[in-house]
Scaffold this motif. Structure first.
Motif, PDB file in Angstrom:
ATOM      1  N   GLN A 126     -11.241   6.162  13.880  1.00  9.34           N
ATOM      2  CA  GLN A 126     -12.230   5.273  14.493  1.00  9.34           C
ATOM      3  C   GLN A 126     -12.314   5.479  16.000  1.00  9.34           C
ATOM      4  OE1 GLN A 126     -10.937   1.381  12.947  1.00  9.34           O
ATOM      5  NE2 GLN A 126     -12.962   1.180  11.970  1.00  9.34           N
ATOM      6  N   ARG A 127     -11.150   5.530  16.648  1.00 13.84           N
ATOM      7  CA  ARG A 127     -11.158   5.712  18.107  1.00 13.84           C
ATOM      8  C   ARG A 127     -11.782   7.046  18.501  1.00 13.84           C
ATOM      9  NH1 ARG A 127      -5.979   3.472  17.624  1.00 13.84           N
ATOM     10  NH2 ARG A 127      -5.032   5.536  17.803  1.00 13.84           N
ATOM     11  N   ARG A 156      -9.912  -1.826  26.330  1.00 18.27           N
ATOM     12  CA  ARG A 156      -8.577  -2.415  26.367  1.00 18.27           C
ATOM     13  C   ARG A 156      -7.589  -1.760  25.378  1.00 18.27           C
ATOM     14  NH1 ARG A 156      -6.700  -6.694  28.810  1.00 18.27           N
ATOM     15  NH2 ARG A 156      -8.770  -7.540  29.276  1.00 18.27           N
ATOM     16  N   PRO A 157      -7.981  -1.475  24.131  1.00 23.59           N
ATOM     17  CA  PRO A 157      -7.010  -0.839  23.226  1.00 23.59           C
ATOM     18  C   PRO A 157      -6.464   0.484  23.769  1.00 23.59           C
ATOM     19  CG  PRO A 157      -8.869  -1.672  21.985  1.00 23.59           C
ATOM     20  CD  PRO A 157      -9.242  -1.785  23.423  1.00 23.59           C
ATOM     21  N   GLU A 208      -2.605   1.165  24.825  1.00 28.74           N
ATOM     22  CA  GLU A 208      -1.909   2.287  24.192  1.00 28.74           C
ATOM     23  C   GLU A 208      -1.218   3.161  25.228  1.00 28.74           C
ATOM     24  OE1 GLU A 208      -3.215   6.254  21.740  1.00 28.74           O
ATOM     25  OE2 GLU A 208      -4.240   4.372  21.239  1.00 28.74           O
ATOM     26  N   ARG A 209      -1.808   3.250  26.408  1.00 30.11           N
ATOM     27  CA  ARG A 209      -1.228   4.062  27.482  1.00 30.11           C
ATOM     28  C   ARG A 209      -0.283   3.259  28.362  1.00 30.11           C
ATOM     29  NH1 ARG A 209      -5.425   8.348  29.888  1.00 30.11           N
ATOM     30  NH2 ARG A 209      -3.410   8.952  30.762  1.00 30.11           N
ATOM     31  N   VAL A 217      -9.202   4.718  33.291  1.00 29.69           N
ATOM     32  CA  VAL A 217      -8.103   4.776  32.333  1.00 29.69           C
ATOM     33  C   VAL A 217      -7.664   6.216  32.091  1.00 29.69           C
ATOM     34  CG1 VAL A 217      -7.493   4.356  29.917  1.00 29.69           C
ATOM     35  CG2 VAL A 217      -8.718   2.602  31.218  1.00 29.69           C
ATOM     36  N   LYS A 218      -8.630   7.121  32.029  1.00 30.86           N
ATOM     37  CA  LYS A 218      -8.311   8.523  31.745  1.00 30.86           C
ATOM     38  C   LYS A 218      -7.464   9.143  32.847  1.00 30.86           C
ATOM     39  CE  LYS A 218     -11.779  11.369  31.795  1.00 30.86           C
ATOM     40  NZ  LYS A 218     -12.980  12.129  31.359  1.00 30.86           N
ATOM     41  N   PHE A 219      -7.730   8.779  34.101  1.00 36.16           N
ATOM     42  CA  PHE A 219      -7.039   9.409  35.224  1.00 36.16           C
ATOM     43  C   PHE A 219      -5.928   8.545  35.806  1.00 36.16           C
ATOM     44  CE2 PHE A 219     -11.313  11.414  35.361  1.00 36.16           C
ATOM     45  CZ  PHE A 219     -10.904  12.697  35.052  1.00 36.16           C
ATOM     46  N   THR A 220      -5.459   7.550  35.020  1.00 31.38           N
ATOM     47  CA  THR A 220      -4.348   6.705  35.462  1.00 31.38           C
ATOM     48  C   THR A 220      -3.198   6.838  34.463  1.00 31.38           C
ATOM     49  OG1 THR A 220      -5.927   5.145  36.432  1.00 31.38           O
ATOM     50  CG2 THR A 220      -3.673   4.367  36.147  1.00 31.38           C
ATOM     51  N   PRO A 221      -2.222   7.702  34.755  1.00 32.99           N
ATOM     52  CA  PRO A 221      -1.105   7.877  33.826  1.00 32.99           C
ATOM     53  C   PRO A 221      -0.257   6.623  33.676  1.00 32.99           C
ATOM     54  CG  PRO A 221      -1.227   9.693  35.413  1.00 32.99           C
ATOM     55  CD  PRO A 221      -2.144   8.623  35.898  1.00 32.99           C
TER      56      PRO A 221
END
Length: 425
Positions: free
Chosen positions: A235-236, A280-281, A285-286, A321-325
């Protein structure tokens, strides 16, 4: 007798004296007039010399302008024949000056160009200056495109000829035609690319929608925990792929000039909140902290395009979110300015991610562009998201910008004016 003789002598003496004085006075007067006349003649001579010098200087200035002008300068009589021509006229026409003298100007023209030139010549003779472009055919068979300016020669209120200046514009026109051809080719290529992207995106979207619907049915069919985890991953991934397809479709529409925004009643809190809920999910998750702050002075009801606003906020959040480890992503909505009929809203998305250099910031909102190739390899993405955000914010009458430093996180913000319905609270 002696007294009488003496009176006579005195009278003669007086007469003689008066005659002598009168002669001196007359001589002085004549001398004065002669000197004055001589001075006047000298003055006239000096004025004449000055006039001749001024005329000679003016003539030399004209001759220099005529001889050294980079464009062809010439004069024609009332029959359209050359009376004089400068060296540049020889270069443009291909004829020597002595060959041009007496030649009809029309004889230089490419066949078919005589009509407009003849009409312009008539207008000039009627004391209406003209400018036109025509083509000169040289003796060697080559051509020169020239821009000609013609003005009447008027002496004693009578038109006696025509002055002309012809600039060789062959190279300039050739460049303009080449640029026009290049622009048309680029526009055709861009249109073909947009059509291709739109068609492919629609073709991908159809089976993708089926995959997402089937996955939802599968999740509701009573799976065990491991199977549910697998289905959730599908789904994601499907949602992420759908967003990518939507981005491509939006990009195609924007490039083709078909993108538009709508103005409807909305609750901006709900719009931003839904965008935050969608991401948010992935943030959890990260292990990222995701927060939303809304200005209490923000009106509950505003007018704008909720779908486009949600898309912009969603893209900024995905990017953050993608570029924040590790660390956090914070979203804030503020009232930047309250105007009589609208409210300017400022939305910020701040992260503690990798940050970007000043050089990379300059191309952050360009299509298919990211900070550098290593970012694409490590984090993925097409570089379309922020470019689409900029286009959409611009369509809504707003602006978007970024502040960042390497390793210090980034803040992407945009401000847009939103209307207030008459019943807004």
């Amino acid at each position: 007798m002696r007294r009488s003789w003496r009176r006579g002598v005195d009278a003669r003496t007086a007469v003689l004296a008066s005659t002598t004085v009168g002669g001196h006075a007359l001589a002085a007067y004549c001398w004065s007039r002669w000197r004055r006349a001589r001075a006047d003649l000298l003055a006239v001579g000096q004025v004449g010399a000055a006039t001749r010098r001024a005329a000679a200087e003016t003539n030399e200035r004209y001759r220099s302008l005529f001889e050294y002008h980079p464009s062809a300068v010439f004069s024609l009589d009332l029959e359209g024949r050359f009376v004089e021509a400068n060296p540049a006229a020889e270069r443009v026409s291909g004829y020597a000056a002595d060959e041009l003298i007496g030649m009809p100007f029309a004889q230089l023209l490419q066949p078919g160009a005589e009509g407009p030139v003849a009409e312009a010549f008539v207008e000039i003779v009627q004391r209406r200056a003209q400018q036109l472009e025509t083509v000169v055919l040289r003796p060697d068979g080559t051509t020169a495109e020239v821009s000609v300016t013609g003005v009447p020669i008027v002496l004693d209120d009578e038109v006696v000829g025509v002055y002309g200046i012809a600039e060789d514009v062959t190279a300039r026109n050739r460049m303009q035609r080449e640029l026009a051809r290049t622009r048309r080719s680029a526009e055709q290529a861009s249109e073909a690319k947009s059509m291709f992207l739109a068609n492919v995106s629609h073709e991908i979207r159809t089976p993708l929608t089926a995959v997402m619907a089937t996955t939802e049915l599968l999740v509701d069919s009573g799976l065990d925990p491991e199977q549910e985890r697998f289905a959730a991953a599908v789904q994601r991934s499907s949602q992420r792929l759908l967003r990518l397809v939507d981005d491509i479709l939006d990009f195609s529409s924007i490039e083709a000039g078909r993108a538009s925004v709508h103005d409807v009643d909305m609750d901006l809190r709900t719009v931003v909140g839904d965008a935050v809920s969608l991401v948010r999910p992935v943030a959890e998750e990260r292990g990222l902290e995701l927060s939303l702050t809304v200005d209490p002075d923000l009106p509950r009801r505003l007018t704008g395009d909720p779908e486009r606003l949600g898309q912009v906020v969603g893209n900024l959040l995905d990017n953050a979110v993608k570029f924040t480890p590790e660390g956090s992503v914070r979203v804030s909505v503020e009232v930047a300015e309250t105007l009589p009929a609208s409210t300017k809203v400022l939305v910020r998305v701040e992260d503690t991610g990798i940050g970007i250099t000043e050089e990379q910031q300059g191309k952050l909102f360009q299509s298919f562009s990211q900070g550098d190739s290593s970012i694409t390899r490590r984090y993925g993405g097409t570089g379309l998201g922020l470019a689409i955000c900029k286009q959409l914010v611009t369509l809504m009458g707003g602006s978007i910008w970024v502040t960042s430093s390497p390793g210090g996180g980034s803040t992407l913000a945009f401000a847009v004016p939103l209307g207030r319905p008459s019943s807004a609270g």
